[in-house]
Design a protein around this motif. Sequence first.
Motif, PDB file in Angstrom:
ATOM      1  N   HIS A 116       0.840  -1.198   0.000  1.00 55.89           N
ATOM      2  CA  HIS A 116       0.000   0.000   0.000  1.00 55.89           C
ATOM      3  C   HIS A 116       0.877   1.252   0.000  1.00 55.89           C
ATOM      4  O   HIS A 116       1.935   1.283   0.651  1.00 55.89           O
ATOM      5  CB  HIS A 116      -0.916   0.017   1.223  1.00 55.89           C
ATOM      6  CG  HIS A 116      -1.918  -1.103   1.230  1.00 55.89           C
ATOM      7  ND1 HIS A 116      -2.996  -1.142   0.381  1.00 55.89           N
ATOM      8  CD2 HIS A 116      -1.981  -2.233   1.986  1.00 55.89           C
ATOM      9  CE1 HIS A 116      -3.700  -2.237   0.615  1.00 55.89           C
ATOM     10  NE2 HIS A 116      -3.104  -2.923   1.579  1.00 55.89           N
ATOM     11  N   PRO A 117       0.452   2.289  -0.714  1.00 53.01           N
ATOM     12  CA  PRO A 117       1.265   3.506  -0.765  1.00 53.01           C
ATOM     13  C   PRO A 117       1.194   4.323   0.516  1.00 53.01           C
ATOM     14  O   PRO A 117       0.173   4.319   1.218  1.00 53.01           O
ATOM     15  CB  PRO A 117       0.668   4.285  -1.946  1.00 53.01           C
ATOM     16  CG  PRO A 117      -0.748   3.836  -2.026  1.00 53.01           C
ATOM     17  CD  PRO A 117      -0.743   2.384  -1.595  1.00 53.01           C
ATOM     18  N   ALA A 118       2.284   5.005   0.823  1.00 53.96           N
ATOM     19  CA  ALA A 118       2.282   5.998   1.900  1.00 53.96           C
ATOM     20  C   ALA A 118       1.590   7.250   1.393  1.00 53.96           C
ATOM     21  O   ALA A 118       1.694   7.612   0.218  1.00 53.96           O
ATOM     22  CB  ALA A 118       3.706   6.314   2.322  1.00 53.96           C
ATOM     23  N   ASP A 119       0.863   7.920   2.276  1.00 48.84           N
ATOM     24  CA  ASP A 119       0.189   9.176   1.923  1.00 48.84           C
ATOM     25  C   ASP A 119       1.114  10.355   2.217  1.00 48.84           C
ATOM     26  O   ASP A 119       1.671  10.453   3.321  1.00 48.84           O
ATOM     27  CB  ASP A 119      -1.098   9.340   2.731  1.00 48.84           C
ATOM     28  CG  ASP A 119      -2.236   8.496   2.173  1.00 48.84           C
ATOM     29  OD1 ASP A 119      -2.148   8.061   1.001  1.00 48.84           O
ATOM     30  OD2 ASP A 119      -3.225   8.274   2.905  1.00 48.84           O
ATOM     31  N   TYR A 120       1.262  11.232   1.231  1.00 48.41           N
ATOM     32  CA  TYR A 120       2.082  12.436   1.381  1.00 48.41           C
ATOM     33  C   TYR A 120       1.242  13.659   1.043  1.00 48.41           C
ATOM     34  O   TYR A 120       0.458  13.643   0.082  1.00 48.41           O
ATOM     35  CB  TYR A 120       3.299  12.395   0.451  1.00 48.41           C
ATOM     36  CG  TYR A 120       4.507  11.682   1.032  1.00 48.41           C
ATOM     37  CD1 TYR A 120       5.669  12.376   1.338  1.00 48.41           C
ATOM     38  CD2 TYR A 120       4.483  10.310   1.285  1.00 48.41           C
ATOM     39  CE1 TYR A 120       6.790  11.725   1.872  1.00 48.41           C
ATOM     40  CE2 TYR A 120       5.588   9.651   1.819  1.00 48.41           C
ATOM     41  CZ  TYR A 120       6.738  10.372   2.109  1.00 48.41           C
ATOM     42  OH  TYR A 120       7.831   9.733   2.638  1.00 48.41           O
ATOM     43  N   LEU A 121       1.400  14.709   1.825  1.00 45.95           N
ATOM     44  CA  LEU A 121       0.784  16.007   1.520  1.00 45.95           C
ATOM     45  C   LEU A 121       1.837  16.897   0.872  1.00 45.95           C
ATOM     46  O   LEU A 121       2.945  17.049   1.411  1.00 45.95           O
ATOM     47  CB  LEU A 121       0.250  16.666   2.791  1.00 45.95           C
ATOM     48  CG  LEU A 121      -0.801  15.883   3.582  1.00 45.95           C
ATOM     49  CD1 LEU A 121      -1.319  16.729   4.751  1.00 45.95           C
ATOM     50  CD2 LEU A 121      -1.947  15.431   2.698  1.00 45.95           C
ATOM     51  N   HIS A 122       1.471  17.480  -0.262  1.00 44.09           N
ATOM     52  CA  HIS A 122       2.390  18.349  -1.016  1.00 44.09           C
ATOM     53  C   HIS A 122       1.920  19.791  -0.820  1.00 44.09           C
ATOM     54  O   HIS A 122       1.082  20.289  -1.552  1.00 44.09           O
ATOM     55  CB  HIS A 122       2.365  17.967  -2.498  1.00 44.09           C
ATOM     56  CG  HIS A 122       3.347  18.704  -3.340  1.00 44.09           C
ATOM     57  ND1 HIS A 122       3.200  18.841  -4.700  1.00 44.09           N
ATOM     58  CD2 HIS A 122       4.491  19.370  -3.022  1.00 44.09           C
ATOM     59  CE1 HIS A 122       4.213  19.538  -5.194  1.00 44.09           C
ATOM     60  NE2 HIS A 122       4.999  19.872  -4.184  1.00 44.09           N
ATOM     61  N   THR A 123       2.457  20.418   0.205  1.00 43.01           N
ATOM     62  CA  THR A 123       1.948  21.727   0.619  1.00 43.01           C
ATOM     63  C   THR A 123       2.912  22.878   0.365  1.00 43.01           C
ATOM     64  O   THR A 123       2.593  24.025   0.676  1.00 43.01           O
ATOM     65  CB  THR A 123       1.610  21.689   2.118  1.00 43.01           C
ATOM     66  OG1 THR A 123       2.762  21.228   2.843  1.00 43.01           O
ATOM     67  CG2 THR A 123       0.434  20.756   2.390  1.00 43.01           C
ATOM     68  N   GLY A 124       4.095  22.584  -0.195  1.00 41.37           N
ATOM     69  CA  GLY A 124       5.056  23.646  -0.442  1.00 41.37           C
ATOM     70  C   GLY A 124       6.387  23.104  -0.895  1.00 41.37           C
ATOM     71  O   GLY A 124       6.533  21.922  -1.233  1.00 41.37           O
ATOM     72  N   TYR A 125       7.371  23.974  -0.878  1.00 38.35           N
ATOM     73  CA  TYR A 125       8.696  23.666  -1.406  1.00 38.35           C
ATOM     74  C   TYR A 125       9.312  22.451  -0.719  1.00 38.35           C
ATOM     75  O   TYR A 125       9.797  21.529  -1.380  1.00 38.35           O
ATOM     76  CB  TYR A 125       9.594  24.896  -1.227  1.00 38.35           C
ATOM     77  CG  TYR A 125      11.003  24.725  -1.727  1.00 38.35           C
ATOM     78  CD1 TYR A 125      11.323  24.978  -3.056  1.00 38.35           C
ATOM     79  CD2 TYR A 125      12.027  24.343  -0.860  1.00 38.35           C
ATOM     80  CE1 TYR A 125      12.632  24.835  -3.517  1.00 38.35           C
ATOM     81  CE2 TYR A 125      13.336  24.196  -1.301  1.00 38.35           C
ATOM     82  CZ  TYR A 125      13.635  24.447  -2.634  1.00 38.35           C
ATOM     83  OH  TYR A 125      14.917  24.300  -3.082  1.00 38.35           O
ATOM     84  N   TRP A 126       9.301  22.424   0.613  1.00 42.82           N
ATOM     85  CA  TRP A 126      10.020  21.371   1.318  1.00 42.82           C
ATOM     86  C   TRP A 126       9.291  20.041   1.293  1.00 42.82           C
ATOM     87  O   TRP A 126       9.924  18.982   1.180  1.00 42.82           O
ATOM     88  CB  TRP A 126      10.350  21.812   2.739  1.00 42.82           C
ATOM     89  CG  TRP A 126      11.451  22.815   2.730  1.00 42.82           C
ATOM     90  CD1 TRP A 126      11.382  24.139   3.033  1.00 42.82           C
ATOM     91  CD2 TRP A 126      12.811  22.577   2.336  1.00 42.82           C
ATOM     92  NE1 TRP A 126      12.599  24.740   2.856  1.00 42.82           N
ATOM     93  CE2 TRP A 126      13.498  23.810   2.429  1.00 42.82           C
ATOM     94  CE3 TRP A 126      13.513  21.449   1.911  1.00 42.82           C
ATOM     95  CZ2 TRP A 126      14.845  23.943   2.114  1.00 42.82           C
ATOM     96  CZ3 TRP A 126      14.856  21.573   1.595  1.00 42.82           C
ATOM     97  CH2 TRP A 126      15.516  22.805   1.700  1.00 42.82           C
ATOM     98  N   SER A 127       7.982  20.042   1.366  1.00 42.74           N
ATOM     99  CA  SER A 127       7.275  18.760   1.222  1.00 42.74           C
ATOM    100  C   SER A 127       7.464  18.219  -0.187  1.00 42.74           C
ATOM    101  O   SER A 127       7.528  16.995  -0.385  1.00 42.74           O
ATOM    102  CB  SER A 127       5.789  18.914   1.551  1.00 42.74           C
ATOM    103  OG  SER A 127       5.187  19.930   0.774  1.00 42.74           O
ATOM    104  N   GLY A 128       7.598  19.114  -1.181  1.00 41.84           N
ATOM    105  CA  GLY A 128       7.897  18.672  -2.535  1.00 41.84           C
ATOM    106  C   GLY A 128       9.243  17.990  -2.639  1.00 41.84           C
ATOM    107  O   GLY A 128       9.420  17.044  -3.417  1.00 41.84           O
ATOM    108  N   LYS A 129      10.213  18.446  -1.863  1.00 39.21           N
ATOM    109  CA  LYS A 129      11.540  17.832  -1.865  1.00 39.21           C
ATOM    110  C   LYS A 129      11.516  16.401  -1.322  1.00 39.21           C
ATOM    111  O   LYS A 129      12.354  15.567  -1.687  1.00 39.21           O
ATOM    112  CB  LYS A 129      12.500  18.674  -1.019  1.00 39.21           C
ATOM    113  CG  LYS A 129      12.904  20.001  -1.636  1.00 39.21           C
ATOM    114  CD  LYS A 129      13.922  19.797  -2.737  1.00 39.21           C
ATOM    115  CE  LYS A 129      14.505  21.113  -3.205  1.00 39.21           C
ATOM    116  NZ  LYS A 129      15.514  20.926  -4.269  1.00 39.21           N
ATOM    117  N   SER A 130      10.573  16.112  -0.444  1.00 42.75           N
ATOM    118  CA  SER A 130      10.526  14.778   0.165  1.00 42.75           C
ATOM    119  C   SER A 130       9.943  13.726  -0.779  1.00 42.75           C
ATOM    120  O   SER A 130      10.218  12.530  -0.613  1.00 42.75           O
ATOM    121  CB  SER A 130       9.692  14.823   1.445  1.00 42.75           C
ATOM    122  OG  SER A 130       8.310  15.002   1.154  1.00 42.75           O
TER     123      SER A 130
END
Length: 367
Positions: free
Chosen positions: A96-110
């Motif tokens: 199952h995939p992990a859920d990620y929130l893409h809320t800005g520059y640094w979350s995009g880097k992860s």
Amino acid sequence: MMKPLNRLNFSGGPGVLPESVLLQARESIIEVPEIGLSVLGISHRSDWFAAVVTELENNIRTLLGLSGDYHVLFLQGGATQQFSMIPMTLLRGKTHPADYLHTGYWSGKSLPEAQRQGPVRVLWSGQADGFRCLPRDEELPFSPDAPYLHYVSNETVEGLQFHRVPGRDDVPRVCDMSSDFLSKPCAAERFSLIYAHAQKNIGPAGVTVVLIRDEMLKDAPTDLPGFLDFRSHTQAHSNFNTPPVFAIYVVLLVTRWLINEIGGLARMDEINQNKAQLIYRLLDGSDGFYRGRAEPRDRSVMNAAFNLATPELDKLFIAEALAAGFSGLAGHRAIGGIRASIYNGLTLAAVEELAGFMEEFQRRQAR
């Protein structure tokens, strides 16, 4: 008393440190009083450093009300290393995939780092709207089968901050708190893993604090490189390899300052709220001269991002502010504009001086 040379430092990071901490750090570079040696030359295998690590662990547990179910680690590599280390531990081999929130520059880097290790679902992205707001709960279809939910609590570039804890309590929460860790009370036990590099609120660059619930390590892969295996660091008590002794010592001094001089995280939050409200009241009352970037409901207490009417006026503001002694106000290279970072160590008096400068700058431009 040393003149606080960094008192008007509004940099997004490394951030300003409290003056009393700087004075103690300066003394320790020459000689740690109880040892008689410079902190830069004290062995990481010494009893003194072992006591530093133990006290720092205990201080963080005290400030956050953290139970014994968590390991408190002081690692290297910054948040960037955690972008990889976390999915290597928690996502590799999962269906199952992990859920990620893409809320800005640094979350995009992860995101790309996690995608190298296993399946990832971007549960929500604010990219199309330029990352000007955060998702509401009704916009987030959390999966009960996700190995974990990952998000960034405070996006330093865009000036966005979660003022609630999103997610399901039956799915492990993993949170990058690099820019608001120890800035306010935190329901730490609602998280399975918290990580925060030091150079915003809690110390100089070189050390990253990781809080990880013990049960998260039980099913970790057994073939991880030693340096990238949390278990190596828990077993070695954050001394698996030569750690950044000075940086860790300064973080200890900051936690002592929070406990003994500030009076805890509730008081720290009150101070930080007062600083942020001063800036945001000025933005809102400027008749559009200063234009806040984030939706008011999601504004960061740590980073106030804003613009003026034109890029040329932004540049003039930054130049005149620098000439007046205000450092670090240029926005991140990703979006430009202006950003006032008002971390723990920045005083209310410094923010009042900035507000005065901003009012005067607006008056001069209106003539």
